[in-house]
Design an enzyme around this catalytic site. Structure first.
Site, PDB file in Angstrom:
ATOM      1  N   ASP A  41      45.985 125.291  31.105  1.00  0.00           N
ATOM      2  CA  ASP A  41      47.061 125.180  32.095  1.00  0.00           C
ATOM      3  C   ASP A  41      48.356 125.752  31.539  1.00  0.00           C
ATOM      4  OD1 ASP A  41      46.264 124.111  34.499  1.00  0.00           O
ATOM      5  OD2 ASP A  41      46.576 122.022  33.897  1.00  0.00           O
ATOM      6  N   GLU A  47      43.156 120.615  44.885  1.00  0.00           N
ATOM      7  CA  GLU A  47      43.447 119.221  44.534  1.00  0.00           C
ATOM      8  C   GLU A  47      43.871 118.425  45.770  1.00  0.00           C
ATOM      9  OE1 GLU A  47      45.682 118.625  40.965  1.00  0.00           O
ATOM     10  OE2 GLU A  47      45.871 116.471  41.312  1.00  0.00           O
ATOM     11  N   LYS A  53      45.523 128.809  33.900  1.00  0.00           N
ATOM     12  CA  LYS A  53      45.594 128.301  35.276  1.00  0.00           C
ATOM     13  C   LYS A  53      47.065 128.091  35.649  1.00  0.00           C
ATOM     14  CE  LYS A  53      44.167 123.960  36.477  1.00  0.00           C
ATOM     15  NZ  LYS A  53      45.405 123.291  36.968  1.00  0.00           N
ATOM     16  N   ASP A 103      47.295 120.185  31.913  1.00  0.00           N
ATOM     17  CA  ASP A 103      48.578 119.586  31.538  1.00  0.00           C
ATOM     18  C   ASP A 103      48.616 118.105  31.945  1.00  0.00           C
ATOM     19  OD1 ASP A 103      48.849 119.951  34.251  1.00  0.00           O
ATOM     20  OD2 ASP A 103      50.759 121.015  34.161  1.00  0.00           O
ATOM     21  N   SER A 104      47.506 117.630  32.516  1.00  0.00           N
ATOM     22  CA  SER A 104      47.347 116.186  32.738  1.00  0.00           C
ATOM     23  C   SER A 104      47.418 115.450  31.404  1.00  0.00           C
ATOM     24  CB  SER A 104      45.999 115.893  33.418  1.00  0.00           C
ATOM     25  OG  SER A 104      44.944 116.518  32.718  1.00  0.00           O
ATOM     26  N   GLU A 113      49.716 126.839  38.921  1.00  0.00           N
ATOM     27  CA  GLU A 113      49.786 126.091  40.186  1.00  0.00           C
ATOM     28  C   GLU A 113      50.621 126.834  41.227  1.00  0.00           C
ATOM     29  OE1 GLU A 113      51.180 122.073  39.673  1.00  0.00           O
ATOM     30  OE2 GLU A 113      49.679 121.631  38.152  1.00  0.00           O
TER      31      GLU A 113
HETATM   32  O1  KIV Z   1      45.930 119.093  34.578  1.00  0.00           O
HETATM   33  C1  KIV Z   1      44.755 118.956  34.899  1.00  0.00           C
HETATM   34  O2  KIV Z   1      43.949 118.300  34.238  1.00  0.00           O
HETATM   35  C2  KIV Z   1      44.311 119.620  36.125  1.00  0.00           C
HETATM   36  C3  KIV Z   1      43.030 119.188  36.734  1.00  0.00           C
HETATM   37  C4  KIV Z   1      42.950 117.766  36.988  1.00  0.00           C
HETATM   38  C5  KIV Z   1      42.654 120.009  37.882  1.00  0.00           C
HETATM   39  O3  KIV Z   1      44.983 120.470  36.601  1.00  0.00           O
END
Ligand code: KIV
Length: 258
Positions: free
Chosen positions: A81, A177, A110, A42-43, A112
């Site tokens: 994510d 992280e 994934k 989600d970056s 968090e």
């Molecule tokens: O959102 C993302 O890209 C991430 C990674 C940087 C671990 O969670």
């Protein structure tokens, strides 16, 4: 268990696990050649949409980008994510994870967090959704400044406790992280599943970076980001050349015309 996941777990204590982000097919094709895990992170909110927080990323954003990534991902494990507010309770998490898995054909999701979302992760795993954990700095929970985790004894203990908890409830790997070096080392040695570090020292079982960052495409001054190449220079060169040839009428020559 998915055979790709088994392979990744087996790499622990043998060889490093490579994880990289991709948000589209063209990037995914290149990442897939070298990575064990392709992460649709989600970056993408900050990298592609200039959001100041990943909290603005929607499920629709993640699904659309993941569909594109799926087209370029053949051999690596594709992890997506789950964005903010899509897993606030068990039912919501399962409904949204199934939607993501079905529509994008990804291999895992994934989430968090640790103890706060233990019942949610447990429920997903029970319902056969492969889950990757994420501890340490949790961008979806940060308000204000980002800071590293695990420096104090209390934080170190908490990360260790939560890593063991995630392992026990069935996640197959954990992203750490911005976790302080000795804490990352301790966690990695204390659990049987792999840790994938980002800003968490070389003691982790693998490393993940945002691909746009390592290529120098996304300007950032985050301490852990190393610019491995400056792709902007190459892009500039190509675009400038195109402009020059259009203006000078060299392009499109006969060869490129019908
Ligand atoms: O959102 C993302 O890209 C991430 C990674 C940087 C671990 O969670």
């Amino acid at each position: 268990m998915n055979s790709k996941i088994k392979k990744i777990i087996k790499k622990k204590n043998k060889s490093k696990i490579i994880c990289l982000t991709a948000y589209s097919k063209n990037f995914a094709e290149e990442v897939d050649k070298y990575a064990d895990i392709t992460l649709v992170g989600d970056s993408l909110g900050s990298v592609l949409y200039n959001y100041n927080t990943t909290r603005k990323v929607t499920l629709k954003n993640m699904i659309e980008h993941s569909k594109s990534v799926r087209m370029g991902t053949k051999k690596s494990l594709m992890v997506v994510d789950m964005p903010y507010r899509t897993y606030r309770n068990k039912k919501e998490a399962l409904k949204n994870s199934i939607k993501v898995m079905r529509e994008t054909k990804c291999d895992a999701v994934k989430l968090e967090g640790g103890v706060k979302i233990r019942e949610i992760i447990k429920y997903l795993v029970k319902n056969k959704i492969p889950v990757m954990g994420h501890l340490g700095l949790l961008p979806q929970s940060v308000r204000g400044k980002f800071r590293s985790k695990g420096k104090s004894k209390n934080e170190k203990r908490k990360i260790l406790r939560e890593s063991k908890l995630l392992e026990n409830i069935g996640v197959f790997a954990i992203v750490l992280e911005c976790v302080e070096t000795s804490a990352a080392k301790l966690v990695t040695r204390s659990i049987k599943i792999p840790t994938i570090g980002i800003g968490s020292s070389l003691h982790c079982d693998g490393q993940v970076l945002v691909t746009d960052d390592l290529l120098g495409l996304n300007e950032t001054n985050i301490r852990f980001v190393k610019k491995f190449v400056n792709i902007k220079k190459i892009i500039n060169k190509g675009i400038k050349k195109f402009k020059r040839e259009v203006i000078s009428k060299k392009y499109p020559s006969k060869k490129y015309s019908y």
